[in-house]
Structure formats: C-alpha cells, structure tokens
Design a protein around this motif. Structure first.
Motif, PDB file in Angstrom:
ATOM      1  N   ALA A  38       0.851  -1.183   0.000  1.00 38.56           N
ATOM      2  CA  ALA A  38       0.000   0.000   0.000  1.00 38.56           C
ATOM      3  C   ALA A  38       0.890   1.237   0.000  1.00 38.56           C
ATOM      4  O   ALA A  38       2.055   1.176   0.412  1.00 38.56           O
ATOM      5  CB  ALA A  38      -0.909  -0.007   1.223  1.00 38.56           C
ATOM      6  N   PRO A  39       0.367   2.382  -0.450  1.00 41.11           N
ATOM      7  CA  PRO A  39       1.183   3.613  -0.479  1.00 41.11           C
ATOM      8  C   PRO A  39       1.762   3.940   0.891  1.00 41.11           C
ATOM      9  O   PRO A  39       1.057   3.928   1.901  1.00 41.11           O
ATOM     10  CB  PRO A  39       0.177   4.679  -0.925  1.00 41.11           C
ATOM     11  N   GLY A  40       3.068   4.185   0.915  1.00 43.21           N
ATOM     12  CA  GLY A  40       3.736   4.570   2.149  1.00 43.21           C
ATOM     13  C   GLY A  40       4.019   3.436   3.107  1.00 43.21           C
ATOM     14  O   GLY A  40       4.504   3.659   4.212  1.00 43.21           O
ATOM     15  N   LYS A  41       3.723   2.200   2.676  1.00 38.64           N
ATOM     16  CA  LYS A  41       3.948   1.045   3.536  1.00 38.64           C
ATOM     17  C   LYS A  41       4.919   0.078   2.890  1.00 38.64           C
ATOM     18  O   LYS A  41       5.143   0.105   1.682  1.00 38.64           O
ATOM     19  CB  LYS A  41       2.625   0.346   3.838  1.00 38.64           C
ATOM     20  N   GLU A  42       5.473  -0.797   3.711  1.00 42.58           N
ATOM     21  CA  GLU A  42       6.376  -1.820   3.199  1.00 42.58           C
ATOM     22  C   GLU A  42       5.583  -2.930   2.512  1.00 42.58           C
ATOM     23  O   GLU A  42       4.405  -3.147   2.797  1.00 42.58           O
ATOM     24  CB  GLU A  42       7.215  -2.403   4.338  1.00 42.58           C
ATOM     25  N   ARG A  43       6.255  -3.627   1.620  1.00 42.05           N
ATOM     26  CA  ARG A  43       5.639  -4.774   0.965  1.00 42.05           C
ATOM     27  C   ARG A  43       5.422  -5.872   2.008  1.00 42.05           C
ATOM     28  O   ARG A  43       6.340  -6.212   2.756  1.00 42.05           O
ATOM     29  CB  ARG A  43       6.524  -5.270  -0.172  1.00 42.05           C
ATOM     30  N   GLU A  44       4.211  -6.442   2.034  1.00 36.60           N
ATOM     31  CA  GLU A  44       3.899  -7.421   3.064  1.00 36.60           C
ATOM     32  C   GLU A  44       3.408  -8.733   2.459  1.00 36.60           C
ATOM     33  O   GLU A  44       2.794  -8.758   1.392  1.00 36.60           O
ATOM     34  CB  GLU A  44       2.832  -6.885   4.034  1.00 36.60           C
TER      35      GLU A  44
END
Length: 120
Positions: A38-44
């Motif tokens: 998601a925008p501004g988040k790490e790949r999960e």
C-alpha cells in the motif's frame, strides 16, 4: 529463472470479490507467493503455496477470506479474494522462490504488480 505476469486487479466495493492470476514462464517448479504494498507502507506477505500445493501459508489479516491455488499444467497461480475490505487496497505482486519465506526480501522473482482498490 522465471518470468511472472499478474492480472485480475481492479476496483471493487467492500464485501466484493476479485481473483488475481499470475502466469509464470520459464522454470516453474517454484513455491509461489502473493505480496501487497500500500502507499507509504512496506511490501507485506499475503499468501504462498508450494509447487505440490500440499502446503499453503496465509497472513493473519487474510485468513478465511483469501485462497491461494495453482494449476501447474497452466503454470498459473491464483489468489481468490473474498469479503474484501478497504484496507486490502494495494498493489499486489506475484513472487517465486525455491522455498517459502515470510520476508519479501528473500524472494528473488517478481511480477510487475496489479492494482487492487476496494471502495467503502
């Protein structure tokens, strides 16, 4: 090596469903996974499945709502997403590796990503 191409993303209302596909070419006897960012988040991590389909893995946030599967005859991996929530909005990536890892950094092969947007 393996090349991965995702498809099936789009815009859906909360509570709806989407099915993502990932077509693999080249060497394909890999464990396959789905990740999202998601925008501004790490790949999960979202889900993963071994080549034999005997083992599947899911993030707690999607258990009971998402199902990963694969058709080795078609070299394709699927992610069926039901009961979608706005917080599922992200770019979804298909990944391949020789074994399962939870961390995205441990996977070597990636697709280009497909956008999933869930409206409230």
């Amino acid at each position: 090596q393996v090349q991965l191409v995702e498809s099936g993303g789009g815009l859906v209302q909360a509570g709806g469903s989407l099915r993502l596909s990932c077509a693999a070419s080249g060497r394909s006897r890999y464990t396959m996974g789905w990740f999202r960012q998601a925008p501004g988040k790490e790949r999960e991590f979202v889900a993963a499945i071994t080549w034999s389909s005997l083992d599947t893995y899911y993030a707690d946030s999607v258990k009971g709502r998402f199902t990963i599967s694969r058709d080795n005859a078609k070299n394709t991996v699927y992610l069926q997403m039901n009961s979608l929530k706005p917080e599922d909005t992200a770019v979804y990536y298909c990944a391949g590796e020789t074994t399962y890892y939870y961390r995205a950094a441990s996977w070597n092969y990636w697709g280009q990503g497909t956008q999933v947007t869930v409206s409230s």
